[in-house]
Design a protein around this motif. Structure first.
Motif, PDB file in Angstrom:
ATOM      1  N   LEU A 108       0.810  -1.202   0.000  1.00  0.00           N
ATOM      2  CA  LEU A 108       0.000   0.000   0.000  1.00  0.00           C
ATOM      3  C   LEU A 108       0.851   1.262   0.000  1.00  0.00           C
ATOM      4  O   LEU A 108       1.955   1.279   0.559  1.00  0.00           O
ATOM      5  N   SER A 109       0.299   2.294  -0.610  1.00  0.00           N
ATOM      6  CA  SER A 109       0.968   3.584  -0.632  1.00  0.00           C
ATOM      7  C   SER A 109      -0.075   4.662  -0.372  1.00  0.00           C
ATOM      8  O   SER A 109      -1.119   4.682  -1.019  1.00  0.00           O
ATOM      9  N   PHE A 110       0.213   5.545   0.583  1.00  0.00           N
ATOM     10  CA  PHE A 110      -0.748   6.574   0.977  1.00  0.00           C
ATOM     11  C   PHE A 110      -0.247   7.952   0.577  1.00  0.00           C
ATOM     12  O   PHE A 110       0.873   8.353   0.931  1.00  0.00           O
ATOM     13  N   ASN A 123      -2.354   4.099  -5.713  1.00  0.00           N
ATOM     14  CA  ASN A 123      -2.148   4.911  -4.515  1.00  0.00           C
ATOM     15  C   ASN A 123      -3.482   5.264  -3.860  1.00  0.00           C
ATOM     16  O   ASN A 123      -4.466   5.536  -4.553  1.00  0.00           O
ATOM     17  N   ILE A 124      -3.512   5.290  -2.554  1.00  0.00           N
ATOM     18  CA  ILE A 124      -4.674   5.790  -1.826  1.00  0.00           C
ATOM     19  C   ILE A 124      -4.462   7.283  -1.607  1.00  0.00           C
ATOM     20  O   ILE A 124      -3.575   7.686  -0.844  1.00  0.00           O
ATOM     21  N   ALA A 134      -6.754   4.486  -5.816  1.00  0.00           N
ATOM     22  CA  ALA A 134      -7.287   5.294  -6.920  1.00  0.00           C
ATOM     23  C   ALA A 134      -7.902   4.422  -8.012  1.00  0.00           C
ATOM     24  O   ALA A 134      -8.934   4.767  -8.594  1.00  0.00           O
ATOM     25  N   SER A 135      -7.291   3.296  -8.282  1.00  0.00           N
ATOM     26  CA  SER A 135      -7.731   2.426  -9.380  1.00  0.00           C
ATOM     27  C   SER A 135      -9.122   1.849  -9.183  1.00  0.00           C
ATOM     28  O   SER A 135      -9.778   1.479 -10.164  1.00  0.00           O
ATOM     29  N   ILE A 136      -9.586   1.776  -7.933  1.00  0.00           N
ATOM     30  CA  ILE A 136     -10.923   1.238  -7.673  1.00  0.00           C
ATOM     31  C   ILE A 136     -11.783   2.266  -6.931  1.00  0.00           C
ATOM     32  O   ILE A 136     -12.720   1.909  -6.208  1.00  0.00           O
ATOM     33  N   SER A 137     -11.475   3.535  -7.145  1.00  0.00           N
ATOM     34  CA  SER A 137     -12.196   4.610  -6.471  1.00  0.00           C
ATOM     35  C   SER A 137     -13.129   5.339  -7.434  1.00  0.00           C
ATOM     36  O   SER A 137     -12.677   5.890  -8.444  1.00  0.00           O
ATOM     37  N   GLY A 182       0.872  -5.663  -5.550  1.00  0.00           N
ATOM     38  CA  GLY A 182       0.712  -5.859  -4.119  1.00  0.00           C
ATOM     39  C   GLY A 182      -0.322  -4.984  -3.453  1.00  0.00           C
ATOM     40  O   GLY A 182      -1.042  -5.428  -2.549  1.00  0.00           O
ATOM     41  N   ALA A 183      -0.414  -3.725  -3.878  1.00  0.00           N
ATOM     42  CA  ALA A 183      -1.346  -2.791  -3.245  1.00  0.00           C
ATOM     43  C   ALA A 183      -2.792  -3.254  -3.370  1.00  0.00           C
ATOM     44  O   ALA A 183      -3.620  -2.954  -2.507  1.00  0.00           O
TER      45      ALA A 183
END
Length: 450
Positions: A311-313, A345-346, A356-359, A384-385
């Motif tokens: 994960l990356s914030f 990235n979140i 972002a990709s599933i937002s 991984g994210a």
């Protein structure tokens, strides 16, 4: 006296007649004004064709303007229902004038970069099976074995090639390999690769294909500015096109000026103004070729860590993202960019709960604020994210959030997930239709489908 009485009577009668005439004229004029206002109001009414994509606490609808709305419609609409909404001003519950269910599938967008090809795409779509439709929204990573067999079975929209797929092959062998993929696909394929230059050079790392590897954008810019970037892009187009590759998952238009950033070496390494010109230069230089380019990684990578491994914030303020990171994407869109890839990235200032990709919120920003009408592509959903933290229903969430094309390595399980979601009525074939429609229109636009 009689004469005076007669005169008064005449005056009263004439006055009455005049009054009635005037009254009728006033009423008629008022009526005309009201009719005119009503007509003007009808012209001002907006009509949106929408697809219901969720109906839990709120009804989520994705509409023809490419925006996803949350509305409390107080009605038992099912996922996948197409509804026509007439409304005034903003699309809010209190502004809805009329709403009705439309049982026809006729979801054609009347604007956008591919709009001239939606009629053709719809004709093709109507004759496709559900398996063919699911396949079209997948950009599948080429497997080690059974490439042709899986292509025939799952009917992918495209194949994504990596360094291993080019390693040690001659140019003739690569051409033959890609040609065999196209010949075994009923609908022409997107053949994609990441040829950014520098550390990400899937093709030019093979000297049989390119005598010298393509340089990174940073190196090129330092050597000769944007002119060198343009020259390099034109040369890259020739190489990719000669091999049969029609989609480059590049350029990286993330703004990064700090050498410690994960994305710095893959970026231009300059501020938002120069990076915006870089994005425009790439799109301009590719328009006369058969190769499409992909702006990435929306909404901008910033100084975030590697989402391949976890994960990356992104905790930056929204104003900073809008005033810096979004500018290169907007510049590329205005220049005619056909595809944009969304990161994992979140971005907490947009959506603190989802990558972002599933937002939905991130996709709304891209569709609504930046007015992008092209194809939205996920980063690989096996990274991984996503795989380590959001694996459950990640593929379905990627579709429902607004992506058109999904990069998948584990495509067998992805297809299984999509089919299960359709059977469980958490994903609708109508939503798949909308995604496929844009993919097919893109292929017509690109000249892949004649």
């Amino acid at each position: 006296m009689k004469r005076i009485e007669i005169f008064l009577i005449i005056i009263i009668i004439v006055g009455g007649i005049l009054f009635l005439c005037c009254k009728n004229n006033i009423l008629n004029n008022n009526l005309k004004v009201k009719e005119k206002n009503t007509l003007e109001k009808k012209e001002d009414n907006l009509i949106n064709n929408c697809i219901v994509i969720d109906n839990l606490a709120m009804t989520k609808i994705e509409c023809q303007d490419n925006v996803i709305y949350d509305l409390d419609l107080e009605n038992s609409y099912q996922i996948g229902d197409i509804i026509t909404i007439k409304y005034k001003e903003e699309l809010k519950k209190e502004n809805i004038i009329h709403i009705e269910k439309d049982n026809r599938f006729n979801y054609i967008e009347d604007k956008g970069i591919f709009s001239n090809y939606y009629e053709d795409a719809l004709k093709l779509l109507k004759n496709m099976t559900i398996d063919e439709k699911i396949g079209q929204i997948l950009l599948a990573r080429v497997a080690d074995i059974n490439q042709i067999k899986d292509l025939k079975t799952y009917k992918f929209g495209g194949y994504l090639l990596f360094k291993r797929d080019f390693a040690n092959k001659t140019k003739a062998e690569v051409i033959k390999m890609i040609k065999s993929y196209q010949e075994n696909s009923s609908i022409p394929l997107l053949i994609a690769a990441d040829e950014e230059g520098g550390s990400v050079s899937r093709i030019s790392s093979n000297k049989n294909l390119v005598s010298n590897p393509f340089k990174s954008p940073r190196t090129l810019y330092l050597e000769g500015g944007l002119d060198k970037i343009k020259e390099d892009t034109i040369e890259k187009n020739k190489v990719l096109e000669s091999l049969g590759i029609n989609l480059n998952l590049a350029p990286v238009v993330d703004v990064s000026t700090n050498e410690s950033d994960y994305m710095y070496k893959r970026s231009l390494g300059e501020d938002e103004k120069i990076t915006s010109e870089f994005a425009k230069t790439i799109i301009q230089a590719s328009k006369d070729s058969k190769v499409s380019y992909t702006l990435k990684h929306f909404p901008g990578y910033g100084n975030n860590s590697d989402t391949h491994i976890g994960l990356s914030f992104d905790t930056r303020e929204l104003d900073e993202i809008k005033n810096i990171d979004l500018l290169p994407f907007k510049a590329g869109i205005d220049e005619g960019a056909e595809a944009i890839l969304v990161s994992h990235n979140i971005v907490s200032s947009i959506d603190s709960n989802n990558p972002a990709s599933i937002s939905i919120k991130v996709h709304n920003l891209l569709r609504n604020d930046l007015e992008f009408t092209g194809v939205i592509i996920t980063d690989d959903l096996s990274m991984g994210a996503i795989n380590d933290y959001y694996k459950e229903r990640a593929v379905v969430n990627a579709i429902n959030s607004g992506n058109d094309l999904l990069i998948v390595t584990d495509y067998k399980n992805s297809i299984k997930e999509i089919k299960n979601a359709i059977n469980d009525k958490v994903l609708s074939e109508n939503i798949i239709n909308k995604r496929v429609l844009r993919i097919l229109a893109w292929k017509y636009y690109k000249g892949l489908i004649k």
